[in-house]
Design a protein around this motif. Structure first.
Motif: not given
Length: 462
Positions: A325-333, A336-343
């Motif tokens: 899952m593409p995110m700005v940070s994993c831990d802490p989560l 979301p990203s500007r280009n990918f859905p938080a899926v």
């Protein structure tokens, strides 16, 4: 049948002596007249003295724990025992087992024997075992205690050479020696970023108990606990088989590096608290830390399909059903990203490999960014914040022929990608520069390199 050979002043019995240890009366029969043949026990009416049958009592049991001192176990009870007697602990007290050990196909340990004065000045034997013999650990379970007398026929008369036809075997069974502890074939897998609850198999284990402890190390009893194990790195149990990392400080999640390590076991005792790495000397199997290696990176260009292949994402125990899952940070989560859905994106199979298709990235009006691809194993059900393990850093770049337009809006992070204008070339990238062609040259719109700059009219290259 208990009768001796016929004699005058010297008598003998054929075969191996099978009588239980103790003192017996010696009864005599003349073999003449009405007593001819001495075939009935009632004919032995004359008491001529006593005979002592020496040896250990049968059915005795002793216990030791793997990884702990096993000294002065006893006493071994019997009649006429001597400190010079020989005692072996092996699979069974039979000639075949003794020969199997001599051939290197079975495990056995010769006990250290010591004597102490027992009741009535009799000698009681105590034995001590080194549970590691020639570098091979004795497996947990029940083994036999085999005794050979230092009197009478010499124990060395047993020919244990593989293939020997000799039938001489001079040992008797004292009882059983129970080695308590885990088997050696466990394989415990735990996922990076998740809780870990090891479970020892019952096969090969013997008398596991509450408060036993587990940890993982490079080498059991040597060095430190594996860094990044939950809490302080020690798992305990309430039933001997199901373990859990519990403590009041530290993280509850596996945060070590992927790999294969030793699964190390310890049982608390009067002299072991099972709180130091040196206490965990018993290898119970393998501990597998499953997850992606750290420090991996991947780049995708805006305006293109973003695919991560299994040859790019490396680790231990990675599978096609894993999720990213593409995110700005994993831990802490964070995201979301500007280009990918938080899926979450599930890995797909392609021949002998697998890949993650993160989708097609837009180009016009989109922004560069640096993301973390957050991983969860296909063998684990992850929701939201459980995607805490970083698989790789993802750079979302401007494509070649485009440049990064800084401060395009009031947003402070990320920049718009713009097509490279006439007279410039733009190699693309995260901080995609806008570079002017050399003086006297020009380029078409969307040029990606200086090679696309050409002379204006009236100029020539020098």
């Amino acid at each position: 049948d208990g009768k001796s050979e016929t004699g005058s002043t010297s008598y003998s019995w054929t075969g191996n002596l099978q009588a239980s240890p103790g003192n017996y009366r010696v009864c005599w029969c003349s073999g003449l007249g009405d007593f001819s043949g001495c075939g009935n026990e009632f004919l032995y009416q004359h008491d001529v003295g006593s005979i002592m049958v020496t040896g250990p009592n049968s059915g005795q049991a002793f216990f030791c724990t793997k990884g702990q001192s096993c000294i002065n176990q006893g006493p071994i009870l019997g009649v006429g025992l001597r400190a010079e007697d020989q005692i072996w602990v092996r699979t069974g007290c039979e000639l075949s087992y003794a020969r199997a050990y001599a051939a290197g196909t079975d495990i056995a340990v010769q006990a250290n024997v010591s004597g102490a004065t027992g009741q009535g000045d009799a000698t009681d034997l105590y034995i001590s075992l080194n549970l590691i013999f020639q570098g091979v650990p004795i497996p947990a379970g029940d083994v036999a205690i085999c005794w050979c007398s230092s009197l009478g026929q010499n124990c060395s008369d047993m020919d244990l050479t593989p293939g020997s036809t000799s039938s001489v075997y001079l040992e008797v069974t004292v009882g059983t020696f129970t080695i308590e502890g885990p088997g050696t074939g466990a394989e415990i897998g735990c996922y990076l970023g998740q809780v870990c609850r090891p479970q020892l198999p019952r096969d090969g284990a013997k008398n596991l108990k509450p408060n036993d402890a587990l940890s993982a190390m490079e080498s059991c009893g040597d060095g430190n606990f594996l860094p990044g194990l939950p809490y302080e790195g020690i798992a305990t149990t309430s039933d001997g088989y199901n373990f859990e990392f519990l403590n009041s400080s530290g993280s509850p999640y596996v945060a070590t590096y992927p790999g294969y390590f030793r699964l190390c076991w310890c049982r608390p005792s009067n002299y072991l608290n099972c709180d130091q790495p040196s206490d965990f000397t018993v290898a119970a199997g393998l501990f597998v830390a499953q997850g992606p290696y750290s420090g991996q990176t991947h780049a995708c260009n805006l305006g293109s399909q973003c695919i991560v292949s299994s040859t790019e994402l490396r680790g231990v125990g990675l599978e096609s059903g894993d999720k990213l899952m593409p995110m700005v940070s994993c831990d802490p989560l964070l995201g979301p990203s500007r280009n990918f859905p938080a899926v979450p994106v599930v890995g797909q199979v392609a021949g002998s490999n697998h890949y993650f298709d993160l989708g097609e990235l837009g180009l016009n009006g989109t922004r560069t960014e640096v993301l973390e691809l957050c991983w969860c194993s296909g063998g684990w059900t992850c929701e939201g914040a459980q995607y805490r393990q970083v698989a790789m850093t993802l750079y979302v770049n401007c494509p070649p022929g485009w440049y990064e337009l800084q401060d395009a809006t009031s947003e402070t992070s990320g920049s718009l990608c713009q097509e490279c204008p006439v007279g410039y070339y733009c190699p693309g990238g995260l901080s995609a520069p806008l570079t002017s062609c050399p003086v006297g040259s020009i380029s078409p719109r969307g040029a990606a390199s200086s090679a696309q700059c050409f002379c204006r009219g009236g100029f020539y290259w020098v």
